[in-house]
Write a protein that holds these residues in place. Structure first.
Motif, PDB file in Angstrom:
ATOM      1  N   ASP A   1       0.831  -1.208   0.000  1.00 36.15           N
ATOM      2  CA  ASP A   1       0.000   0.000   0.000  1.00 36.15           C
ATOM      3  C   ASP A   1       0.866   1.259   0.000  1.00 36.15           C
ATOM      4  O   ASP A   1       0.553   2.233  -0.706  1.00 36.15           O
ATOM      5  CB  ASP A   1      -0.920   0.009   1.234  1.00 36.15           C
ATOM      6  CG  ASP A   1      -1.869  -1.168   1.235  1.00 36.15           C
ATOM      7  OD1 ASP A   1      -2.771  -1.204   0.401  1.00 36.15           O
ATOM      8  OD2 ASP A   1      -1.696  -2.050   2.094  1.00 36.15           O
ATOM      9  N   MET A   2       1.943   1.229   0.778  1.00 39.94           N
ATOM     10  CA  MET A   2       2.821   2.398   0.816  1.00 39.94           C
ATOM     11  C   MET A   2       3.501   2.626  -0.529  1.00 39.94           C
ATOM     12  O   MET A   2       3.673   3.770  -0.971  1.00 39.94           O
ATOM     13  CB  MET A   2       3.871   2.214   1.912  1.00 39.94           C
ATOM     14  CG  MET A   2       3.302   2.161   3.318  1.00 39.94           C
ATOM     15  SD  MET A   2       2.579   3.734   3.845  1.00 39.94           S
ATOM     16  CE  MET A   2       4.057   4.679   4.156  1.00 39.94           C
TER      17      MET A   2
ATOM     18  N   LEU B   1       4.238   0.883 -11.634  1.00 41.80           N
ATOM     19  CA  LEU B   1       3.802   0.444 -10.303  1.00 41.80           C
ATOM     20  C   LEU B   1       2.342   0.787 -10.048  1.00 41.80           C
ATOM     21  O   LEU B   1       1.611   0.015  -9.408  1.00 41.80           O
ATOM     22  CB  LEU B   1       4.699   1.100  -9.253  1.00 41.80           C
ATOM     23  CG  LEU B   1       4.445   0.728  -7.785  1.00 41.80           C
ATOM     24  CD1 LEU B   1       4.623  -0.767  -7.585  1.00 41.80           C
ATOM     25  CD2 LEU B   1       5.388   1.505  -6.871  1.00 41.80           C
ATOM     26  N   GLU B   2       1.870   1.933 -10.538  1.00 41.78           N
ATOM     27  CA  GLU B   2       0.477   2.328 -10.353  1.00 41.78           C
ATOM     28  C   GLU B   2      -0.476   1.352 -11.028  1.00 41.78           C
ATOM     29  O   GLU B   2      -1.568   1.064 -10.518  1.00 41.78           O
ATOM     30  CB  GLU B   2       0.282   3.742 -10.911  1.00 41.78           C
ATOM     31  CG  GLU B   2      -1.160   4.227 -10.947  1.00 41.78           C
ATOM     32  CD  GLU B   2      -1.744   4.452  -9.569  1.00 41.78           C
ATOM     33  OE1 GLU B   2      -2.982   4.576  -9.480  1.00 41.78           O
ATOM     34  OE2 GLU B   2      -0.964   4.503  -8.600  1.00 41.78           O
TER      35      GLU B   2
ATOM     36  N   VAL C   1       7.973  -6.535  -3.151  1.00 42.52           N
ATOM     37  CA  VAL C   1       8.294  -5.370  -2.338  1.00 42.52           C
ATOM     38  C   VAL C   1       9.790  -5.056  -2.363  1.00 42.52           C
ATOM     39  O   VAL C   1      10.207  -3.922  -2.630  1.00 42.52           O
ATOM     40  CB  VAL C   1       7.813  -5.584  -0.888  1.00 42.52           C
ATOM     41  CG1 VAL C   1       8.224  -4.405  -0.015  1.00 42.52           C
ATOM     42  CG2 VAL C   1       6.301  -5.774  -0.859  1.00 42.52           C
ATOM     43  N   THR C   2      10.626  -6.046  -2.121  1.00 44.75           N
ATOM     44  CA  THR C   2      12.069  -5.793  -2.014  1.00 44.75           C
ATOM     45  C   THR C   2      12.650  -5.290  -3.327  1.00 44.75           C
ATOM     46  O   THR C   2      13.373  -4.283  -3.366  1.00 44.75           O
ATOM     47  CB  THR C   2      12.777  -7.077  -1.565  1.00 44.75           C
ATOM     48  OG1 THR C   2      12.209  -7.539  -0.333  1.00 44.75           O
ATOM     49  CG2 THR C   2      14.269  -6.825  -1.376  1.00 44.75           C
ATOM     50  N   ARG C   3      12.322  -5.983  -4.407  1.00 40.41           N
ATOM     51  CA  ARG C   3      12.865  -5.580  -5.703  1.00 40.41           C
ATOM     52  C   ARG C   3      12.338  -4.217  -6.112  1.00 40.41           C
ATOM     53  O   ARG C   3      13.086  -3.384  -6.650  1.00 40.41           O
ATOM     54  CB  ARG C   3      12.520  -6.627  -6.751  1.00 40.41           C
ATOM     55  CG  ARG C   3      13.045  -6.297  -8.144  1.00 40.41           C
ATOM     56  CD  ARG C   3      12.740  -7.387  -9.132  1.00 40.41           C
ATOM     57  NE  ARG C   3      13.391  -8.647  -8.749  1.00 40.41           N
ATOM     58  CZ  ARG C   3      13.266  -9.776  -9.451  1.00 40.41           C
ATOM     59  NH1 ARG C   3      12.504  -9.812 -10.548  1.00 40.41           N
ATOM     60  NH2 ARG C   3      13.894 -10.869  -9.067  1.00 40.41           N
TER      61      ARG C   3
ATOM     62  N   LEU D   1      13.150   1.646  -6.987  1.00 39.33           N
ATOM     63  CA  LEU D   1      12.768   3.021  -6.664  1.00 39.33           C
ATOM     64  C   LEU D   1      13.941   3.806  -6.079  1.00 39.33           C
ATOM     65  O   LEU D   1      14.143   4.988  -6.404  1.00 39.33           O
ATOM     66  CB  LEU D   1      11.592   3.019  -5.674  1.00 39.33           C
ATOM     67  CG  LEU D   1      10.229   2.680  -6.260  1.00 39.33           C
ATOM     68  CD1 LEU D   1       9.186   2.501  -5.151  1.00 39.33           C
ATOM     69  CD2 LEU D   1       9.775   3.773  -7.227  1.00 39.33           C
ATOM     70  N   PHE D   2      14.752   3.183  -5.220  1.00 36.09           N
ATOM     71  CA  PHE D   2      15.927   3.875  -4.681  1.00 36.09           C
ATOM     72  C   PHE D   2      16.913   4.225  -5.795  1.00 36.09           C
ATOM     73  O   PHE D   2      17.494   5.324  -5.809  1.00 36.09           O
ATOM     74  CB  PHE D   2      16.616   3.005  -3.629  1.00 36.09           C
ATOM     75  CG  PHE D   2      15.913   3.005  -2.297  1.00 36.09           C
ATOM     76  CD1 PHE D   2      15.501   4.193  -1.711  1.00 36.09           C
ATOM     77  CD2 PHE D   2      15.670   1.825  -1.607  1.00 36.09           C
ATOM     78  CE1 PHE D   2      14.872   4.213  -0.485  1.00 36.09           C
ATOM     79  CE2 PHE D   2      15.029   1.827  -0.384  1.00 36.09           C
ATOM     80  CZ  PHE D   2      14.628   3.016   0.179  1.00 36.09           C
TER      81      PHE D   2
END
Length: 509
Positions: free
Chosen positions: A48-49, A106-107, A116-118, A123-124
């Motif tokens: 969700d985040m 992603l949207e 989540v991790t990948r 994103l970073f």
């Protein structure tokens, strides 16, 4: 004159106005609210985040583009090298492009397909790429002729960009540091070799602002996480309430169907029972009157009289059940006609005088003389009056009186009011006495037993006439039973028909 009653009492035994009916539901809601207010929320809202982060980037995508274009145009206006300025602007815009493309992807992804991790790693990396352009900005040469210390202008612009990015990237912890750690370090390194005190102070402010804004972004991240947990708890609570409501509606529907089936069954069975009961009444009356010959045994004659009286009582009870079941099943048909309410009530009082004399009870009848005709069912009006009079006689003490009033209501309708001097009814038992076969505790102790159908029938017949039935009672002060008919059932008085006077002449016509 008695004012028209505003509402009728509930005919069901359960009083819906009492708060204890919903105590369990209220307790569950309060417990859930306490859990919502005390919990910090479960930590697993990563997907969700990430969705919120993607929406924030897309909704603010135009802002860095406009800022880069504004800085480029300002630099060209101040005399910067056009080639260097355009290259920086293109490099900076290219740095934001992967971030925007990743946010759009992603949207559009379902939450269950997000790794989540990948996704966080990508994103970073995209945020780091978006910060490379601002790292180049730290070394962008500004003309010294326009500003005494151009590094202060660069630092102020970087601080503005960092503050705006902190707001946008608050839903992804560490994104701000990934994007602007390198630009801030390069800017600090550059101004550290400058002799101007203003540039050094700007470098310190910018270096201190990054951890501070990262701390603010972290708290916004926690607030967003807590909000998501509250939203999840609220959705779960709403789902439970909707489920409970659906179950309650289904239970109510089944109860209504069962009640309707019961009413139809009673209506059918009561009708079938009256046929053999009429034969029993007829034969017992023949035997009691010795129509076919004398009965030598006096005991047999007493038995025949007992059979006849018991049969009449049973027939009266069956008729009451039949009337009530027809009313509840919606099969009671009114035979409406113009009638005089005062005359019908007076006739019913004459019929009940013998029963009243047995308890030394007197009637006081007050009928307003200006009453117009009422459009109603005469049999139903008689049944209403007789039931109320029977209850008044039953519960009135010996030697008392019953006051009967017939008149106009405040709204232009007509009413029947019968007041006795009996023990009264407690407030918490009003719903009981208005339910089928219901009787109050004081009434059971102080009066002869009855079927408990009189008042429900009165209430049902009043409702069929669009009227209301109300009980005004106080303990040890008696009961005032009021049936009010609406103004729409009062017939207008017709004007007199004019007649032509004939001339009293000899041969004229």
């Amino acid at each position: 004159m008695v004012p028209e009653a505003s509402k009728s009492a509930d005919k069901f035994i359960v009083d819906r106005t009492k708060p204890h009916r919903n105590s369990n539901v209220g307790l569950a809601v309060r417990r859930t609210r306490d859990r919502l207010s005390q919990s910090l929320g479960p930590p697993d809202f990563n997907r969700d985040m990430l969705k919120l982060h993607a929406r924030a980037i897309l909704s603010n995508a135009i802002k860095p583009v406009l800022l880069i274009l504004a800085i480029s145009l300002g630099g060209l206006y101040l005399g910067l090298d056009p080639q260097v300025t355009c290259l920086w602007a293109l490099a900076c815009l290219a740095g934001y492009l992967p971030l925007i493309l990743l946010a759009r992807r992603l949207e559009g992804m379902p939450e269950n397909e997000i790794e989540v991790t990948r996704t966080r790693q990508w994103l970073f990396a995209a945020h780091f790429a978006s910060g490379l352009g601002w790292a180049c900005f730290a070394f962008l040469p500004l003309p010294a002729g326009m500003f005494s210390e151009p590094q202060i202008m660069q630092g102020a612009l970087l601080l503005l960009v960092i503050a705006g990015t902190a707001i946008v990237t608050a839903t992804l912890g560490g994104a701000l540091v990934a994007a602007f750690a390198l630009p801030v370090c390069l800017f600090a390194f550059r101004v550290s070799n400058e002799p101007a005190m203003g540039a050094l102070m700007m470098g310190l402010v910018l270096a201190a602002s990054l951890p501070f804004l990262a701390y603010v972004a972290h708290h916004r991240n926690r607030a967003a996480l807590t909000l998501l947990s509250f939203q999840s708890e609220k959705n779960a609570l709403v789902g439970e309430l909707e489920t409970a409501k659906s179950m309650s509606d289904e239970a109510r529907r089944r109860a209504e169907e069962a009640n309707l089936a019961k009413s139809r069954f009673l209506a059918s069975m009561s009708h079938e029972l009256r046929t053999p009961l009429n034969a029993i009444l007829g034969f017992s009356e023949v035997m009691a009157n010795q129509v076919l010959g004398p009965l030598e045994n006096a005991t047999y004659r007493d038995y025949a009289n007992d059979i006849h009286s018991s049969g009449k009582h049973l027939l009266s009870l069956i008729n009451e059940i039949l009337d009530l079941s027809r009313i509840e099943a919606g099969r009671y048909r009114l035979n409406e006609e113009p009638l005089s309410l005062g005359a019908i009530v007076a006739d019913c009082c004459r019929l009940m005088e013998m029963k009243a004399r047995g308890k030394d009870i007197s009637f006081k009848l007050d009928v307003e003389p200006t009453l117009l005709r009422l459009f109603a069912d005469e049999r139903a009006v008689r049944q209403i009056t007789l039931n109320l009079l029977s209850n008044a006689i039953k519960f009135s003490p010996t030697g008392s009186s019953v006051h009967i009033r017939v008149g106009w209501t405040a709204g232009g309708g007509q009413y029947i009011a019968i007041k006795d001097n009996g023990p009264g009814i407690p407030d918490d038992e009003l719903a009981v006495v208005l339910s089928a076969f219901g009787q109050g505790s004081i009434a059971i102790k102080s009066a002869e037993q009855g079927t408990g159908l009189g008042l429900p029938i009165v209430q049902g017949l009043a409702a069929l006439h669009n009227g209301v039935f109300e009980l005004n009672t106080r303990l040890r002060s008696g009961t005032d039973a009021i049936v009010a008919f609406p103004r729409s059932r009062v017939m207008e008085e017709l004007p007199a028909v004019p007649t032509e006077r004939k001339r009293a002449s000899g041969g004229g016509t």
